[in-house]
Design a protein around this motif. Structure first.
Motif, short mmCIF file in Angstrom:
data_model
loop_
_atom_site.label_atom_id
_atom_site.label_comp_id
_atom_site.label_asym_id
_atom_site.label_seq_id
_atom_site.Cartn_x
_atom_site.Cartn_y
_atom_site.Cartn_z
N ALA A 1 0.84 -1.20 0.00
CA ALA A 1 0.00 0.00 0.00
C ALA A 1 0.88 1.25 0.00
N ARG A 2 1.91 1.24 0.81
CA ARG A 2 2.79 2.42 0.87
C ARG A 2 3.54 2.60 -0.45
N TYR A 3 3.94 1.47 -1.05
CA TYR A 3 4.64 1.57 -2.34
C TYR A 3 3.72 2.19 -3.39
N LYS A 4 2.47 1.79 -3.36
CA LYS A 4 1.52 2.29 -4.37
C LYS A 4 1.32 3.79 -4.21
N LEU A 5 1.24 4.24 -2.97
CA LEU A 5 1.09 5.68 -2.75
C LEU A 5 2.33 6.42 -3.22
N ALA A 6 3.50 5.86 -2.88
CA ALA A 6 4.74 6.56 -3.20
C ALA A 6 5.02 6.57 -4.70
N SER A 7 4.67 5.49 -5.39
CA SER A 7 5.01 5.40 -6.81
C SER A 7 3.91 5.93 -7.70
N GLY A 8 2.72 6.16 -7.11
CA GLY A 8 1.59 6.63 -7.91
C GLY A 8 0.95 5.54 -8.73
N GLN A 9 1.42 4.29 -8.56
CA GLN A 9 0.82 3.18 -9.32
C GLN A 9 -0.36 2.61 -8.52
N LEU A 10 -1.40 3.46 -8.38
CA LEU A 10 -2.46 3.09 -7.45
C LEU A 10 -3.32 1.93 -7.92
N THR A 11 -3.58 1.87 -9.20
CA THR A 11 -4.58 0.89 -9.65
C THR A 11 -3.99 -0.40 -10.19
N THR A 12 -2.67 -0.45 -10.40
CA THR A 12 -2.10 -1.68 -10.95
C THR A 12 -2.22 -2.82 -9.94
N ASP A 13 -2.40 -4.00 -10.43
CA ASP A 13 -2.45 -5.20 -9.60
C ASP A 13 -3.58 -5.24 -8.58
N MET A 14 -4.61 -4.41 -8.76
CA MET A 14 -5.71 -4.44 -7.80
C MET A 14 -6.40 -5.79 -7.81
N LYS A 15 -6.61 -6.33 -9.01
CA LYS A 15 -7.31 -7.60 -9.14
C LYS A 15 -6.47 -8.71 -8.51
N LEU A 16 -5.18 -8.70 -8.84
CA LEU A 16 -4.29 -9.72 -8.28
C LEU A 16 -4.26 -9.62 -6.76
N GLY A 17 -4.17 -8.38 -6.25
CA GLY A 17 -4.16 -8.17 -4.80
C GLY A 17 -5.38 -8.80 -4.14
N TRP A 18 -6.52 -8.60 -4.75
CA TRP A 18 -7.76 -9.15 -4.22
C TRP A 18 -7.72 -10.68 -4.26
N GLU A 19 -7.24 -11.24 -5.38
CA GLU A 19 -7.17 -12.70 -5.51
C GLU A 19 -6.25 -13.29 -4.43
N LEU A 20 -5.16 -12.61 -4.14
CA LEU A 20 -4.23 -13.09 -3.11
C LEU A 20 -4.86 -12.98 -1.72
N PHE A 21 -5.52 -11.84 -1.51
CA PHE A 21 -6.13 -11.58 -0.21
C PHE A 21 -7.23 -12.60 0.08
N ARG A 22 -8.05 -12.86 -0.94
CA ARG A 22 -9.16 -13.80 -0.84
C ARG A 22 -8.66 -15.20 -0.44
N ARG A 23 -7.47 -15.56 -0.88
CA ARG A 23 -6.92 -16.88 -0.57
C ARG A 23 -6.11 -16.88 0.73
N GLY A 24 -6.20 -15.80 1.45
CA GLY A 24 -5.48 -15.72 2.73
C GLY A 24 -3.98 -15.62 2.54
N LYS A 25 -3.54 -15.09 1.39
CA LYS A 25 -2.11 -15.00 1.15
C LYS A 25 -1.52 -13.66 1.58
N LEU A 26 -2.39 -12.71 1.92
CA LEU A 26 -1.90 -11.43 2.43
C LEU A 26 -2.55 -11.19 3.79
N ASN A 27 -1.75 -11.06 4.81
CA ASN A 27 -2.32 -10.85 6.14
C ASN A 27 -2.80 -9.41 6.30
N PHE A 28 -3.84 -9.27 7.12
CA PHE A 28 -4.40 -7.95 7.33
C PHE A 28 -3.61 -7.17 8.38
N LEU A 29 -2.98 -7.90 9.28
CA LEU A 29 -2.21 -7.25 10.34
C LEU A 29 -0.76 -7.72 10.31
#
Ligand code: SF4
Ligand code: SF4
Lengths: 197, 270
Positions: free
Chosen positions: A147-175
């Motif tokens: 999230a911080r990288y996206k803000l810093a680089s301005g690449q806000l929308t790239t990989d949104m779908k992939l991010g969701w797919e990873l999150f949905r599978r429990g591959k990205l922790n919320f905390l």
């Protein structure tokens, strides 16, 4: 002393006529941890095996030659040093036992230390944020770091779908996953990063 | 990020009666980012983990190729440093092993062989090692860095067909995945095409970074190349566990972006 003829690169052309060999830079690179660049005899085995050579402005063998010639700005301002993926193929194959991959580390560190504008600012940004995440938590907190990288680089929308797919599978922790030795890790950062700042 | 790797390693080790204990309070080794920006930071982050293992008199069994290479580097550096100072304790005396090197020890292999209950016959996979479990050999002590065969042997033991290809140790682009995704798509795209050409129905790896790049970027590569791969990317330990009949593979398959169940179903494996 001439740079390889084909395929020629604009940077290589520019420096060819203007270059006055100097050993200052090679000495600085040696003092900074890469002592063996002087041994390179331009066999190009490193470049032939490099998976990213086609994307680089200076090929790995040209980086070695440019260091020998003292072309500090060309080397530290190159895209090559940030595009190198540290795959270690060059180091494994060099007949002169030169640790080319580690030389790339040393050059990246010099680029930052000497305040040269990096040719691939997003790569530097990513590594800084990755390390900052380690400094804060002791382990990488992927979601926060990305999230911080996206803000810093301005690449806000790239990989949104992939991010969701990873999150949905429990591959990205919320905390973040914190360790009890965070102070110790922060101390390591303090001592090493401040010394080179 | 790679719970399926973690769980399948634990399941296989339990089945082989190998006792594992998680390193207490381990920290991130800093991966490429640390050695890109600061050598000393990279060394000290890894050295902290090696020291903890040493305090507990345990060898380190490392699943991630990048962590393995950094920890092994730190272990050798610590040993070197304590050799060059005459006084003080000797550091870096423990062993740092990559998971596969451990599974490939003869005594472990023979245990594996007799415990296979569901051979994965008819499943053809391309063994993919990537970079850092092998290179540079001065650090990793890999006996055949250009053509490693450890995972090939493990695949054969569980009855798989091992595809021959020349991309075993080619780079997937590793940490460029975020900042220069385009480069990772290119390298990973080449790997997928080569694996299919070699007759592979799946790719088998032991590196979480490789697994992630090959699996999670596959849809984008397919869109870019206008091809359909649908090539599942397995951790070797997921397949070992499947053949040993241990663990909860169905849960692991749910974590993959390229769903391996259709392929496994055609082979009668799920
Ligand atoms: S492989 Fe070694 S000697 Fe050959 S060009 Fe590259 S750095 Fe120089
Ligand atoms: S370590 Fe860097 S320069 Fe060397 S082969 Fe790999 S990508 Fe190329």
């Amino acid at each position: 002393m001439s740079l390889p003829t084909a395929p020629q690169h604009p940077v290589a052309w520019q420096v060819q006529s203007a270059v006055r060999p100097s050993s200052e830079f090679v000495e600085l690179v040696a003092r900074s941890g890469a002592q063996d660049v002087g041994r390179c005899y331009q066999c190009r085995k490193c470049t032939n095996g490099c998976p990213l050579a086609s994307e680089m402005d200076l090929k790995p063998n040209q980086v070695m030659r440019a260091v020998q010639l003292g072309l500090q700005q060309e080397v530290l301002g190159s895209r090559t040093i940030w595009i190198c993926a540290a795959c270690q193929t060059c180091t494994t194959r060099c007949p002169n036992d030169i640790d080319i991959a580690h030389t790339m580390d040393v050059l990246r560190q010099l680029c930052v230390r000497l305040g040269v504008t990096p040719a691939e600012p997003n790569v530097v940004r990513f590594h800084r944020l990755f390390l900052d995440s380690v400094r804060r938590h002791g382990r990488v907190f992927e979601l926060g770091m990305i999230a911080r990288y996206k803000l810093a680089s301005g690449q806000l929308t790239t990989d949104m779908k992939l991010g969701w797919e990873l999150f949905r599978r429990g591959k990205l922790n919320f905390l973040p996953d914190r360790i009890t030795g965070t102070d110790e890790v922060r101390q390591i950062f303090k001592e090493t990063m401040e010394r080179t700042a | 990020m790679a719970a399926e790797y973690d769980q399948s390693i634990r399941a296989v080790c339990t089945a082989l009666e190998v006792e594992l204990a998680e390193l207490p309070d381990w920290n991130c080794c800093g991966a490429s980012s640390a050695h890109f920006l600061n050598d000393e930071l990279a060394l000290r982050l890894s050295a902290r983990n090696v020291r903890i293992a040493q305090q507990h008199a345990r060898d380190l069994l490392v699943p991630c190729a990048a962590c393995f290479q950094r920890l092994k580097h730190a272990q050798k550096a610590l040993r070197q440093m304590s050799r060059s100072t005459a006084t003080g304790p000797i550091n870096g005396t423990i062993d740092v092993l990559h998971v596969n090197d451990f599974f490939c020890r003869p005594e472990v292999l023979s245990r594996l062989r007799v415990r296979v209950v569901k051979p994965l016959s008819g499943l053809a996979g391309a063994p993919y090692y990537g970079c850092l479990s092998q290179r540079p050999p001065k650090v990793t002590d890999a006996p055949r860095p250009e053509n490693p065969t450890g995972m090939d042997a493990l695949m054969r033991i569980v009855g798989m067909t091992v595809c021959r290809w020349s991309y075993k140790t080619d780079c997937c682009g590793g940490s460029l995945a975020v900042a220069r995704t385009d480069l990772v798509l290119k390298l990973t795209g080449d790997l997928l095409a080569a694996a299919v050409e070699a007759g592979a129905e799946c790719i088998v790896t032991d590196c979480p970074m490789c697994q992630s790049n090959l699996d999670s970027r596959q849809a984008e590569i397919e869109a870019q190349q206008g091809k359909h791969y649908g090539l599942p990317v397995f951790y070797i330990t997921e397949l070992l566990a499947l053949a040993l009949g241990v663990g909860q593979p169905a849960r692991w398959w749910a974590k993959h972006l390229v769903d391996p169940t259709p392929l496994l179903r055609t082979k009668g494996l799920c």
